[in-house]
Write a protein that holds these residues in place. Structure first.
Motif, PDB file in Angstrom:
ATOM      1  N   GLU A  46     -14.569   0.519  10.626  1.00 43.57           N
ATOM      2  CA  GLU A  46     -14.459  -0.925  10.404  1.00 43.57           C
ATOM      3  C   GLU A  46     -13.004  -1.379  10.548  1.00 43.57           C
ATOM      4  OE1 GLU A  46     -15.992  -4.773   9.389  1.00 43.57           O
ATOM      5  OE2 GLU A  46     -16.990  -2.904   9.938  1.00 43.57           O
ATOM      6  N   PHE A  47     -12.085  -0.639   9.942  1.00 38.32           N
ATOM      7  CA  PHE A  47     -10.674  -1.029  10.054  1.00 38.32           C
ATOM      8  C   PHE A  47     -10.204  -0.955  11.501  1.00 38.32           C
ATOM      9  CE2 PHE A  47      -6.197  -0.031  10.419  1.00 38.32           C
ATOM     10  CZ  PHE A  47      -5.623  -1.065   9.681  1.00 38.32           C
ATOM     11  N   ALA A  48     -10.539   0.122  12.192  1.00 40.45           N
ATOM     12  CA  ALA A  48     -10.103   0.291  13.576  1.00 40.45           C
ATOM     13  C   ALA A  48     -10.610  -0.852  14.449  1.00 40.45           C
ATOM     14  CB  ALA A  48     -10.596   1.631  14.121  1.00 40.45           C
ATOM     15  N   GLU A  49     -11.872  -1.265  14.255  1.00 40.86           N
ATOM     16  CA  GLU A  49     -12.437  -2.348  15.058  1.00 40.86           C
ATOM     17  C   GLU A  49     -11.757  -3.679  14.753  1.00 40.86           C
ATOM     18  OE1 GLU A  49     -16.621  -2.344  14.354  1.00 40.86           O
ATOM     19  OE2 GLU A  49     -17.017  -0.674  15.727  1.00 40.86           O
ATOM     20  N   GLN A  50     -11.608  -3.994  13.466  1.00 35.42           N
ATOM     21  CA  GLN A  50     -11.002  -5.276  13.093  1.00 35.42           C
ATOM     22  C   GLN A  50      -9.532  -5.333  13.487  1.00 35.42           C
ATOM     23  OE1 GLN A  50     -12.819  -7.776  12.092  1.00 35.42           O
ATOM     24  NE2 GLN A  50     -14.640  -6.491  12.016  1.00 35.42           N
ATOM     25  N   PHE A  51      -8.812  -4.248  13.295  1.00 33.68           N
ATOM     26  CA  PHE A  51      -7.391  -4.197  13.630  1.00 33.68           C
ATOM     27  C   PHE A  51      -7.185  -4.333  15.138  1.00 33.68           C
ATOM     28  CE2 PHE A  51      -3.433  -1.641  14.300  1.00 33.68           C
ATOM     29  CZ  PHE A  51      -2.567  -2.457  13.585  1.00 33.68           C
ATOM     30  N   GLN A  55      -5.292  -7.403  18.140  1.00 33.45           N
ATOM     31  CA  GLN A  55      -4.238  -6.914  19.041  1.00 33.45           C
ATOM     32  C   GLN A  55      -3.384  -5.820  18.404  1.00 33.45           C
ATOM     33  OE1 GLN A  55      -1.992 -10.232  20.589  1.00 33.45           O
ATOM     34  NE2 GLN A  55      -3.812 -11.366  21.173  1.00 33.45           N
ATOM     35  N   GLY A  56      -3.878  -5.219  17.340  1.00 37.74           N
ATOM     36  CA  GLY A  56      -3.193  -4.071  16.773  1.00 37.74           C
ATOM     37  C   GLY A  56      -3.556  -2.813  17.539  1.00 37.74           C
ATOM     38  N   ARG A  57      -2.735  -1.780  17.420  1.00 40.63           N
ATOM     39  CA  ARG A  57      -2.973  -0.510  18.120  1.00 40.63           C
ATOM     40  C   ARG A  57      -3.224   0.583  17.087  1.00 40.63           C
ATOM     41  NH1 ARG A  57       0.277  -1.117  23.640  1.00 40.63           N
ATOM     42  NH2 ARG A  57       0.127  -3.390  23.744  1.00 40.63           N
ATOM     43  N   ARG A 123     -12.113  -4.531   5.942  1.00 44.03           N
ATOM     44  CA  ARG A 123     -12.875  -5.710   6.340  1.00 44.03           C
ATOM     45  C   ARG A 123     -12.058  -6.692   7.169  1.00 44.03           C
ATOM     46  NH1 ARG A 123     -13.595 -10.670   4.754  1.00 44.03           N
ATOM     47  NH2 ARG A 123     -12.386 -10.487   2.827  1.00 44.03           N
ATOM     48  N   THR A 124     -10.767  -6.802   6.874  1.00 40.71           N
ATOM     49  CA  THR A 124      -9.926  -7.768   7.585  1.00 40.71           C
ATOM     50  C   THR A 124      -8.972  -7.117   8.581  1.00 40.71           C
ATOM     51  OG1 THR A 124      -8.257  -7.697   5.825  1.00 40.71           O
ATOM     52  CG2 THR A 124      -9.991  -9.371   5.647  1.00 40.71           C
ATOM     53  N   GLY A 125      -8.900  -5.782   8.601  1.00 40.68           N
ATOM     54  CA  GLY A 125      -7.960  -5.107   9.491  1.00 40.68           C
ATOM     55  C   GLY A 125      -6.515  -5.357   9.102  1.00 40.68           C
ATOM     56  N   SER A 126      -6.241  -5.439   7.810  1.00 39.78           N
ATOM     57  CA  SER A 126      -4.909  -5.800   7.323  1.00 39.78           C
ATOM     58  C   SER A 126      -4.142  -4.601   6.778  1.00 39.78           C
ATOM     59  CB  SER A 126      -5.013  -6.859   6.214  1.00 39.78           C
ATOM     60  OG  SER A 126      -5.663  -8.016   6.665  1.00 39.78           O
ATOM     61  N   ILE A 127      -2.817  -4.684   6.923  1.00 37.81           N
ATOM     62  CA  ILE A 127      -1.907  -3.722   6.300  1.00 37.81           C
ATOM     63  C   ILE A 127      -1.312  -4.393   5.069  1.00 37.81           C
ATOM     64  CG2 ILE A 127       0.139  -2.294   6.616  1.00 37.81           C
ATOM     65  CD1 ILE A 127      -0.275  -2.631   9.670  1.00 37.81           C
ATOM     66  N   VAL A 128      -1.406  -3.738   3.920  1.00 37.70           N
ATOM     67  CA  VAL A 128      -0.849  -4.293   2.685  1.00 37.70           C
ATOM     68  C   VAL A 128       0.479  -3.602   2.408  1.00 37.70           C
ATOM     69  CG1 VAL A 128      -1.241  -4.774   0.243  1.00 37.70           C
ATOM     70  CG2 VAL A 128      -3.181  -4.674   1.825  1.00 37.70           C
ATOM     71  N   PRO A 175       5.060  -5.888  -7.782  1.00 44.24           N
ATOM     72  CA  PRO A 175       6.191  -6.205  -6.895  1.00 44.24           C
ATOM     73  C   PRO A 175       6.365  -7.709  -6.739  1.00 44.24           C
ATOM     74  CG  PRO A 175       4.790  -4.507  -5.933  1.00 44.24           C
ATOM     75  CD  PRO A 175       4.060  -5.021  -7.122  1.00 44.24           C
ATOM     76  N   SER A 176       7.602  -8.119  -6.465  1.00 42.71           N
ATOM     77  CA  SER A 176       7.887  -9.549  -6.316  1.00 42.71           C
ATOM     78  C   SER A 176       7.296 -10.125  -5.042  1.00 42.71           C
ATOM     79  CB  SER A 176       9.402  -9.781  -6.324  1.00 42.71           C
ATOM     80  OG  SER A 176      10.024  -9.053  -5.265  1.00 42.71           O
ATOM     81  N   GLN A 177       6.977  -9.260  -4.077  1.00 41.98           N
ATOM     82  CA  GLN A 177       6.363  -9.725  -2.833  1.00 41.98           C
ATOM     83  C   GLN A 177       5.274  -8.756  -2.401  1.00 41.98           C
ATOM     84  OE1 GLN A 177       8.383  -9.264   1.004  1.00 41.98           O
ATOM     85  NE2 GLN A 177       8.045 -11.432   1.390  1.00 41.98           N
ATOM     86  N   ILE A 178       4.106  -9.289  -2.118  1.00 42.49           N
ATOM     87  CA  ILE A 178       2.987  -8.499  -1.580  1.00 42.49           C
ATOM     88  C   ILE A 178       2.561  -9.162  -0.281  1.00 42.49           C
ATOM     89  CG2 ILE A 178       0.627  -7.706  -1.942  1.00 42.49           C
ATOM     90  CD1 ILE A 178       1.199  -7.838  -4.972  1.00 42.49           C
ATOM     91  N   THR A 179       2.547  -8.398   0.803  1.00 36.69           N
ATOM     92  CA  THR A 179       2.279  -8.944   2.132  1.00 36.69           C
ATOM     93  C   THR A 179       0.999  -8.360   2.713  1.00 36.69           C
ATOM     94  OG1 THR A 179       4.646  -9.161   2.543  1.00 36.69           O
ATOM     95  CG2 THR A 179       3.207  -9.256   4.455  1.00 36.69           C
ATOM     96  N   PHE A 180       0.172  -9.225   3.266  1.00 40.04           N
ATOM     97  CA  PHE A 180      -1.015  -8.799   4.010  1.00 40.04           C
ATOM     98  C   PHE A 180      -0.743  -9.092   5.485  1.00 40.04           C
ATOM     99  CE2 PHE A 180      -2.526  -9.161  -0.227  1.00 40.04           C
ATOM    100  CZ  PHE A 180      -3.612  -8.307  -0.352  1.00 40.04           C
ATOM    101  N   ALA A 181      -0.388  -8.058   6.226  1.00 39.18           N
ATOM    102  CA  ALA A 181      -0.072  -8.216   7.655  1.00 39.18           C
ATOM    103  C   ALA A 181      -1.325  -7.897   8.460  1.00 39.18           C
ATOM    104  CB  ALA A 181       1.069  -7.284   8.045  1.00 39.18           C
ATOM    105  N   THR A 182      -1.813  -8.901   9.169  1.00 44.75           N
ATOM    106  CA  THR A 182      -3.053  -8.747   9.925  1.00 44.75           C
ATOM    107  C   THR A 182      -2.741  -8.877  11.411  1.00 44.75           C
ATOM    108  OG1 THR A 182      -4.203  -9.748   8.056  1.00 44.75           O
ATOM    109  CG2 THR A 182      -5.449  -9.512  10.081  1.00 44.75           C
ATOM    110  N   GLY A 183      -2.376  -7.766  12.028  1.00 43.04           N
ATOM    111  CA  GLY A 183      -2.025  -7.762  13.449  1.00 43.04           C
ATOM    112  C   GLY A 183      -0.601  -8.224  13.691  1.00 43.04           C
TER     113      GLY A 183
END
Length: 211
Positions: A46-51, A55-57, A123-128, A175-183
């Motif tokens: 699921e992650f591989a497909e969504q990512f 346009q993620g590799r 589910r979203t193909g995101s990197i946290v 943490p003071s910043q939490i990032t969800f990077a999606t592609g």
């Protein structure tokens, strides 16, 4: 305190109504159920497909040895000369024999940055990622290419699971910043022209390693 007959009548009607609660006419409209369908495939797939859709590799590695082989081969193929990475644990796991290309102080002029992550959301193909990581806030967004090394133990299905992992790891000192990077970074103008890499990396790789 005297209560007028009219007010007493209203209060009696309220008490009667509260003693016999009325069932909800549309119980499924209250949002108690998830709006997302349960996973139909393994979380890795699921992650591989969504990512990849974003346009993620995605690069799957069955072991740390394969991670070293795949990553070194990619660096050679792309001819990246300046690789920024300050996470020694990742360098040890990746086994990168490219010390002459490794830089730890010149993020502004690097070709690619290498970081870890807090988790991956299937589910979203995101990197946290978070500011509590050794790479800090800027490493993953400053370089034109970002490589994230993640492990199967960090893979979760949904955003709420990723947040739960953070709570378990950091407790009340989040943490003071939490990032969800999606592609890769992308933006669009009023004419819906999509531009990639304006506010961050143009390419994002995830090297997924079986723990």
């Amino acid at each position: 305190m005297n209560i007028s007959p009219a007010k007493e009548n209203i209060l009696k009607r309220i008490r009667t109504a509260l003693s016999v609660p009325t069932p909800l006419p549309f119980p499924k409209s209250e949002g108690y159920d998830s709006v997302y369908k349960p996973a139909s495939e393994e979380a890795t797939v699921e992650f591989a497909e969504q990512f990849s859709k974003l346009q993620g590799r995605f690069v799957y590695c069955v072991s740390r040895e394969e991670l070293a082989l795949q990553l070194t081969g990619l660096v050679e193929k792309m001819d990246w000369q300046n690789i920024y990475c300050i996470e020694d644990a990742l360098l040890n796991d990746a086994g990168i024999s490219l010390n002459e290309r490794l830089v730890k102080t010149d993020l502004a002029n690097c070709d690619v940055s290498v970081t870890g992550c807090e988790s991956l959301v299937a589910r979203t193909g995101s990197i946290v990622m978070s500011s509590a990581q050794q790479s800090g806030r800027t490493t993953s967004v400053y370089a034109p290419v970002h490589i994230c090394i993640a492990y199967s133990s960090q893979l979760v299905y949904d955003v709420k699971d990723a947040l739960q992992l953070l709570k378990e790891k950091y407790g009340t000192a989040l943490p003071s910043q939490i990032t969800f990077a999606t592609g890769p970074s992308r933006t669009a103008d009023i004419e819906k022209t999509l531009v990639v890499g304006v506010h961050g990396p143009k390419e994002v790789y995830v090297f997924f390693v079986e723990s």
